[in-house]
Design an enzyme around this catalytic site. Structure first.
Site, PDB file in Angstrom:
ATOM      1  N   SER A   1      42.019  26.432  42.986  1.00 31.72           N
ATOM      2  CA  SER A   1      41.822  27.880  42.847  1.00 31.72           C
ATOM      3  C   SER A   1      42.831  28.634  43.710  1.00 31.72           C
ATOM      4  O   SER A   1      42.812  28.561  44.935  1.00 31.72           O
ATOM      5  CB  SER A   1      40.400  28.266  43.256  1.00 31.72           C
ATOM      6  OG  SER A   1      40.317  29.668  43.328  1.00 31.72           O
TER       7      SER A   1
ATOM      8  N   HIS B   1      43.324  27.216  38.556  1.00 29.92           N
ATOM      9  CA  HIS B   1      42.214  28.155  38.349  1.00 29.92           C
ATOM     10  C   HIS B   1      42.610  29.510  38.922  1.00 29.92           C
ATOM     11  O   HIS B   1      42.984  29.627  40.091  1.00 29.92           O
ATOM     12  CB  HIS B   1      40.967  27.603  39.038  1.00 29.92           C
ATOM     13  CG  HIS B   1      39.727  28.401  38.803  1.00 29.92           C
ATOM     14  ND1 HIS B   1      38.975  28.289  37.658  1.00 29.92           N
ATOM     15  CD2 HIS B   1      39.104  29.320  39.578  1.00 29.92           C
ATOM     16  CE1 HIS B   1      37.932  29.101  37.742  1.00 29.92           C
ATOM     17  NE2 HIS B   1      37.983  29.744  38.894  1.00 29.92           N
TER      18      HIS B   1
ATOM     19  N   ASP C   1      41.466  33.312  39.568  1.00 29.63           N
ATOM     20  CA  ASP C   1      40.306  34.198  39.670  1.00 29.63           C
ATOM     21  C   ASP C   1      40.714  35.658  39.616  1.00 29.63           C
ATOM     22  O   ASP C   1      41.346  36.163  40.544  1.00 29.63           O
ATOM     23  CB  ASP C   1      39.595  33.955  41.009  1.00 29.63           C
ATOM     24  CG  ASP C   1      38.887  32.622  41.047  1.00 29.63           C
ATOM     25  OD1 ASP C   1      38.013  32.396  40.199  1.00 29.63           O
ATOM     26  OD2 ASP C   1      39.213  31.796  41.922  1.00 29.63           O
TER      27      ASP C   1
ATOM     28  N   MET D   1      39.468  39.455  39.732  1.00 31.37           N
ATOM     29  CA  MET D   1      38.304  40.259  40.156  1.00 31.37           C
ATOM     30  C   MET D   1      38.651  41.733  40.073  1.00 31.37           C
ATOM     31  O   MET D   1      39.763  42.135  40.424  1.00 31.37           O
ATOM     32  CB  MET D   1      37.953  39.944  41.604  1.00 31.37           C
ATOM     33  CG  MET D   1      37.703  38.485  41.877  1.00 31.37           C
ATOM     34  SD  MET D   1      37.319  38.266  43.623  1.00 31.37           S
ATOM     35  CE  MET D   1      37.269  36.478  43.704  1.00 31.37           C
TER      36      MET D   1
ATOM     37  N   HIS E   1      39.693  32.809  35.158  1.00 35.44           N
ATOM     38  CA  HIS E   1      38.272  33.113  35.349  1.00 35.44           C
ATOM     39  C   HIS E   1      38.135  34.612  35.556  1.00 35.44           C
ATOM     40  O   HIS E   1      38.479  35.129  36.612  1.00 35.44           O
ATOM     41  CB  HIS E   1      37.773  32.307  36.572  1.00 35.44           C
ATOM     42  CG  HIS E   1      36.360  32.577  36.956  1.00 35.44           C
ATOM     43  ND1 HIS E   1      35.826  32.164  38.161  1.00 35.44           N
ATOM     44  CD2 HIS E   1      35.344  33.200  36.299  1.00 35.44           C
ATOM     45  CE1 HIS E   1      34.562  32.538  38.230  1.00 35.44           C
ATOM     46  NE2 HIS E   1      34.237  33.167  37.123  1.00 35.44           N
TER      47      HIS E   1
ATOM     48  N   MET F   1      36.291  37.710  36.433  1.00 35.90           N
ATOM     49  CA  MET F   1      35.106  38.295  37.060  1.00 35.90           C
ATOM     50  C   MET F   1      35.279  39.805  36.949  1.00 35.90           C
ATOM     51  O   MET F   1      35.497  40.507  37.939  1.00 35.90           O
ATOM     52  CB  MET F   1      35.002  37.833  38.518  1.00 35.90           C
ATOM     53  CG  MET F   1      34.536  36.386  38.620  1.00 35.90           C
ATOM     54  SD  MET F   1      34.755  35.704  40.258  1.00 35.90           S
ATOM     55  CE  MET F   1      36.427  35.127  40.128  1.00 35.90           C
TER      56      MET F   1
ATOM     57  N   MET G   1      28.688  28.505  38.141  1.00 36.56           N
ATOM     58  CA  MET G   1      29.005  29.010  39.478  1.00 36.56           C
ATOM     59  C   MET G   1      28.044  28.358  40.478  1.00 36.56           C
ATOM     60  O   MET G   1      26.828  28.455  40.325  1.00 36.56           O
ATOM     61  CB  MET G   1      28.849  30.530  39.546  1.00 36.56           C
ATOM     62  CG  MET G   1      29.905  31.330  38.801  1.00 36.56           C
ATOM     63  SD  MET G   1      31.621  30.951  39.226  1.00 36.56           S
ATOM     64  CE  MET G   1      31.658  31.256  40.986  1.00 36.56           C
TER      65      MET G   1
ATOM     66  N   GLY H   1      32.878  35.976  43.676  1.00 40.65           N
ATOM     67  CA  GLY H   1      33.455  37.096  44.414  1.00 40.65           C
ATOM     68  C   GLY H   1      34.289  36.720  45.615  1.00 40.65           C
ATOM     69  O   GLY H   1      35.082  37.526  46.072  1.00 40.65           O
TER      70      GLY H   1
ATOM     71  N   GLY I   1      36.148  33.147  47.963  1.00 39.48           N
ATOM     72  CA  GLY I   1      36.332  31.731  48.235  1.00 39.48           C
ATOM     73  C   GLY I   1      35.678  31.370  49.564  1.00 39.48           C
ATOM     74  O   GLY I   1      35.203  32.255  50.289  1.00 39.48           O
ATOM     75  N   GLY I   2      35.636  30.088  49.859  1.00 32.85           N
ATOM     76  CA  GLY I   2      35.192  29.627  51.176  1.00 32.85           C
ATOM     77  C   GLY I   2      33.690  29.648  51.407  1.00 32.85           C
ATOM     78  O   GLY I   2      33.245  29.526  52.545  1.00 32.85           O
TER      79      GLY I   2
ATOM     80  N   ASP J   1      32.354  25.627  39.956  1.00 31.02           N
ATOM     81  CA  ASP J   1      33.204  26.503  40.768  1.00 31.02           C
ATOM     82  C   ASP J   1      32.435  27.048  41.970  1.00 31.02           C
ATOM     83  O   ASP J   1      31.429  27.749  41.801  1.00 31.02           O
ATOM     84  CB  ASP J   1      33.686  27.655  39.872  1.00 31.02           C
ATOM     85  CG  ASP J   1      34.665  28.596  40.565  1.00 31.02           C
ATOM     86  OD1 ASP J   1      35.075  28.315  41.695  1.00 31.02           O
ATOM     87  OD2 ASP J   1      35.011  29.624  39.937  1.00 31.02           O
ATOM     88  N   GLY J   2      32.964  26.746  43.167  1.00 30.75           N
ATOM     89  CA  GLY J   2      32.402  27.302  44.399  1.00 30.75           C
ATOM     90  C   GLY J   2      31.902  26.238  45.350  1.00 30.75           C
ATOM     91  O   GLY J   2      30.959  25.517  45.033  1.00 30.75           O
ATOM     92  N   GLY J   3      32.579  26.114  46.493  1.00 31.14           N
ATOM     93  CA  GLY J   3      32.135  25.172  47.514  1.00 31.14           C
ATOM     94  C   GLY J   3      32.302  23.704  47.139  1.00 31.14           C
ATOM     95  O   GLY J   3      31.645  22.836  47.705  1.00 31.14           O
TER      96      GLY J   3
ATOM     97  N   GLY K   1      39.149  25.657  45.900  1.00 30.37           N
ATOM     98  CA  GLY K   1      40.100  26.535  46.569  1.00 30.37           C
ATOM     99  C   GLY K   1      40.363  26.057  47.973  1.00 30.37           C
ATOM    100  O   GLY K   1      41.384  25.412  48.258  1.00 30.37           O
ATOM    101  N   SER K   2      39.416  26.318  48.873  1.00 29.38           N
ATOM    102  CA  SER K   2      39.585  25.930  50.276  1.00 29.38           C
ATOM    103  C   SER K   2      39.869  24.442  50.429  1.00 29.38           C
ATOM    104  O   SER K   2      40.707  24.051  51.237  1.00 29.38           O
ATOM    105  CB  SER K   2      38.319  26.250  51.071  1.00 29.38           C
ATOM    106  OG  SER K   2      37.825  27.510  50.708  1.00 29.38           O
TER     107      SER K   2
HETATM  108  C1  DX5 Z   1      34.628  32.536  43.599  1.00 28.48           C
HETATM  109  C2  DX5 Z   1      35.746  31.990  42.765  1.00 28.48           C
HETATM  110  C3  DX5 Z   1      36.162  30.619  43.097  1.00 28.48           C
HETATM  111  C4  DX5 Z   1      36.705  30.430  44.505  1.00 28.48           C
HETATM  112  C5  DX5 Z   1      36.401  29.018  44.923  1.00 28.48           C
HETATM  113  O1  DX5 Z   1      34.204  33.731  43.068  1.00 28.48           O
HETATM  114  O2  DX5 Z   1      35.350  31.989  41.399  1.00 28.48           O
HETATM  115  O3  DX5 Z   1      37.059  30.092  42.137  1.00 28.48           O
HETATM  116  O4  DX5 Z   1      38.071  30.679  44.612  1.00 28.48           O
HETATM  117  O5  DX5 Z   1      36.753  28.853  46.243  1.00 28.48           O
HETATM  118  P1  DX5 Z   1      36.199  27.669  47.166  1.00 28.48           P
HETATM  119  O6  DX5 Z   1      36.582  26.371  46.521  1.00 28.48           O
HETATM  120  O7  DX5 Z   1      36.858  27.912  48.474  1.00 28.48           O
HETATM  121  O8  DX5 Z   1      34.694  27.819  47.209  1.00 28.48           O
HETATM  122 ZN    ZN Z   2      36.603  30.955  39.902  1.00 24.82          ZN
END
Ligand code: DX5
Ligand code: ZN
Length: 223
Positions: free
Chosen positions: A7, A32, A34, A36, A65, A67, A136, A141, A143-144, A174-176, A196-197
């Site tokens: 991401s 990926h 994102d 927003m 993605h 949002m 999700m 909204g 990352g991290g 997606d997420g964590g 992402g992270s």
């Molecule tokens: C959150 C995003 C994710 C985010 C994931 O709204 O949709 O794609 O970047 O980041 P990590 O992997 O750090 O949770």
């Molecule tokens: Zn995403």
């Protein structure tokens, strides 16, 4: 085959091109992206000009993605600037079937996503029409954030439904997502892993990605 989708949100934008190339070299087939709008989610990230520019750098599948509210207004433009797949949120869609038709009409893969609080069943009737469903595992909204353990049950429910109805839709999470939970997420039934992270922070990108690849190989071996 399992797929890693780094991401971009967690990348260092000072050296974005370099970092994207590193993810591709290390075996990440997707990127990926994102988007927003500050309305569907509180924050604002990036949009078309960025995608158009990095398209020149990467041969990866651009997994966009959205949002954003009113996603139907922007499909054509995202297609034109280099998206390969567009995922919209069920919660933001005014006419889901029409939106799917619009995405497919641009020759892109269509994905549908739901927030952690939306009942899984609300998405079931659309599964025969989409290529991917994005679960999700954090509130969209930012990352991290930490992976919400309730997501395991949701992925399992989705996998059972998809298998029971012999559908070919892929499950993306997606997420964590990180090296510590990726095996468990695979076991729950996911196919595509957004990180992402876990890709861009701490050690080097290639080291981080090779740990995901190891987990994928291990699990593919016993599939
Ligand atoms: C959150 C995003 C994710 C985010 C994931 O709204 O949709 O794609 O970047 O980041 P990590 O992997 O750090 O949770
Ligand atoms: Zn995403």
């Amino acid at each position: 085959m399992y797929i890693l989708a780094p991401s971009l949100l967690a990348a260092d934008f000072n050296i974005l091109g370099e970092q994207i190339r590193e993810t591709e070299r290390a075996g990440a087939q997707y990127l990926h992206i994102d988007v927003m709008d500050g309305i569907f989610v509180p924050s604002i990230s990036f949009g078309m000009p960025l995608i158009r520019s990095i398209r020149e750098t990467s041969g990866q599948f651009f997994d966009v993605h959205l949002m954003i509210m009113h996603p139907q207004r922007h499909i054509k433009e995202f297609a034109a600037c280099g998206a390969d797949g567009i995922t919209f949120h069920l919660e933001a869609a005014e006419n889901v079937q029409e939106l799917i038709r619009q995405i497919h009409g641009c020759s892109l893969k269509a994905g549908i996503s739901i927030k952690p609080g939306t009942p899984m069943e609300e998405i079931f009737s659309y599964l025969p029409f989409v290529d991917m469903v994005l679960v999700m595992s954090v509130e969209p909204g930012a990352g991290g954030q930490s992976f919400m353990p309730e997501a395991f049950e949701r992925i399992r429910a989705l996998r059972s439904y998809i298998d029971a109805h012999a559908l070919s839709v892929k499950i993306e999470v997606d997420g964590g997502v990180g090296k510590k939970n990726v095996r468990q997420i695979i076991d729950a039934g996911a196919d595509i892993f957004v990180a992402g992270s876990a890709v861009f922070k701490k050690r080097s990108i290639s080291d981080n990605i090779s740990q995901f690849m190891e987990a994928f190989k291990e699990k593919e071996g016993i599939r």
